[in-house]
Design a protein around this motif. Sequence first.
Motif, PDB file in Angstrom:
ATOM      1  N   VAL A  50       9.964  52.832  14.203  1.00  0.00           N
ATOM      2  CA  VAL A  50      10.867  52.538  15.315  1.00  0.00           C
ATOM      3  C   VAL A  50      11.673  53.780  15.670  1.00  0.00           C
ATOM      4  O   VAL A  50      11.776  54.167  16.843  1.00  0.00           O
ATOM      5  N   GLU A  73      10.019  56.601  23.588  1.00  0.00           N
ATOM      6  CA  GLU A  73       9.756  55.189  23.875  1.00  0.00           C
ATOM      7  C   GLU A  73      11.077  54.471  24.153  1.00  0.00           C
ATOM      8  O   GLU A  73      12.068  54.687  23.458  1.00  0.00           O
ATOM      9  N   PRO A 123      11.945  50.599  24.660  1.00  0.00           N
ATOM     10  CA  PRO A 123      11.626  49.172  24.785  1.00  0.00           C
ATOM     11  C   PRO A 123      12.666  48.446  25.630  1.00  0.00           C
ATOM     12  O   PRO A 123      13.816  48.864  25.750  1.00  0.00           O
ATOM     13  N   ALA A 139      13.059  43.249  23.656  1.00  0.00           N
ATOM     14  CA  ALA A 139      12.252  43.809  22.572  1.00  0.00           C
ATOM     15  C   ALA A 139      13.144  44.417  21.492  1.00  0.00           C
ATOM     16  O   ALA A 139      12.848  44.309  20.299  1.00  0.00           O
ATOM     17  N   ILE A 165      13.260  43.535  17.625  1.00  0.00           N
ATOM     18  CA  ILE A 165      13.153  44.493  16.525  1.00  0.00           C
ATOM     19  C   ILE A 165      14.207  44.202  15.457  1.00  0.00           C
ATOM     20  O   ILE A 165      13.915  44.168  14.261  1.00  0.00           O
ATOM     21  N   SER A 196       6.876  51.755  18.425  1.00  0.00           N
ATOM     22  CA  SER A 196       8.111  51.126  17.959  1.00  0.00           C
ATOM     23  C   SER A 196       8.031  49.607  17.977  1.00  0.00           C
ATOM     24  O   SER A 196       8.781  48.939  17.263  1.00  0.00           O
ATOM     25  N   LEU A 197       7.145  49.035  18.785  1.00  0.00           N
ATOM     26  CA  LEU A 197       6.980  47.582  18.829  1.00  0.00           C
ATOM     27  C   LEU A 197       5.803  47.123  17.964  1.00  0.00           C
ATOM     28  O   LEU A 197       5.909  46.150  17.225  1.00  0.00           O
ATOM     29  N   VAL A 208       6.506  47.203  14.234  1.00  0.00           N
ATOM     30  CA  VAL A 208       7.428  46.135  13.839  1.00  0.00           C
ATOM     31  C   VAL A 208       6.678  44.823  13.662  1.00  0.00           C
ATOM     32  O   VAL A 208       6.859  44.106  12.669  1.00  0.00           O
ATOM     33  N   LEU A 209       5.809  44.496  14.619  1.00  0.00           N
ATOM     34  CA  LEU A 209       5.041  43.256  14.513  1.00  0.00           C
ATOM     35  C   LEU A 209       4.126  43.274  13.286  1.00  0.00           C
ATOM     36  O   LEU A 209       3.999  42.281  12.576  1.00  0.00           O
ATOM     37  N   ILE A 240       9.501  39.989  21.474  1.00  0.00           N
ATOM     38  CA  ILE A 240       8.764  41.217  21.793  1.00  0.00           C
ATOM     39  C   ILE A 240       7.641  40.923  22.773  1.00  0.00           C
ATOM     40  O   ILE A 240       7.357  41.708  23.697  1.00  0.00           O
TER      41      ILE A 240
END
Length: 266
Positions: free
Chosen positions: A92, A100, A102, A106, A110, A220-221, A224-225, A263
Motif C-alpha cells: 500500500v 497510485e 485510490p 477504497a 484498506i 495498493s488495492l 490488500v485483497l 474496494i
Amino acid sequence: MVYGTADFLGGLATRRSRVLAVVVLSQIAGFALILLLMPLLPGLFSSSALLWGMAAGVAGAAGLTLFYRALATGVMSVVAPTTAVTSTVLPVVFGLATGERPEILAVVGIVLAVVAVIMVGRSPSQGQRSSAASVLAALAAGAGFGGFFILLAQAPEGTGLWPLVGARITSITAVVLLALVTRGSLRPGKGALGIIAAAGALDMAANVLYLLAEQQGMLSLVAVLVSLYPASTLVLARFVLGERLQGVQVAGVACALGAVALIAVA
C-alpha cells in the motif's frame, strides 16, 4: 480465497510431514503447474521479467523462513497478525509512493482490511509473551512477503507467467539449500503427498491470479485483497475440521467481507 485454501491444505500436510518436506514438495508441485499453464497463458520471454521474478522468489523464500522462525520462538497470536499486517501495509505504501491514488471508499476498505487481518490472526496466547527477537522476525517475514508482491508487480506487461517461473526457480533453490544445510528430511509422511501436491498447485494458482489482477488494477488495492486470505483458512478450519472460532475472529471475517465490498464498489 485460493491462497487461504492452499494454506489450509499446507497446514493439514504439516500434521503428517516435516515442515521442510511440505515446503519443498509443494514448491515443486507448483512449479509443475506453472509449466503446464505456460502454453495457455503465453507471454513474451523477457530477461527483465525473469529477474524481477527471481528477486520476488528470494523475498518470498526469506519471508517464509523467517515466518516459521518467528512461529517457533514466539506466540502465534502476536506473530501471525504482525506478519500479515506488515505484508499488507508495505505494498500500500509503495503504491501510494509511486503515484497510485485510490478512491476514498477504497481507502476506507484498506483500513478495514488491515483491521480484519489483525482480528482473524488472533489466537489464544495463554498468557505468554513474544520475545523481541520473534517480533522482529515477524516484521522481517512480513517485509519478505510484502516484497514478493511488490517485486512481482515490477515485471513488464506482456511477459505472461515468466515472472512466476523466475520466482519459483529461486524459491525452490533457496529452500532445498536450507534443507541440505539443516539436514532436514524431505520425505513426506504417509498419505500426505497428495495433500502437499494440492497445496502447492493451489498456491501457484493463487500466484497466477495475483499476477493477472495486479496487471489490471492498483497494487495498493490488489495486495490488500490478497492479504485477506487468512479469513478463508479460518472458515475452512471451522467447517472441515470443526475448529471453534473466537468472537474476534468471526468479526474479523465480517470486516474482511466489508473491506472487499468497499474496494469493489470504489
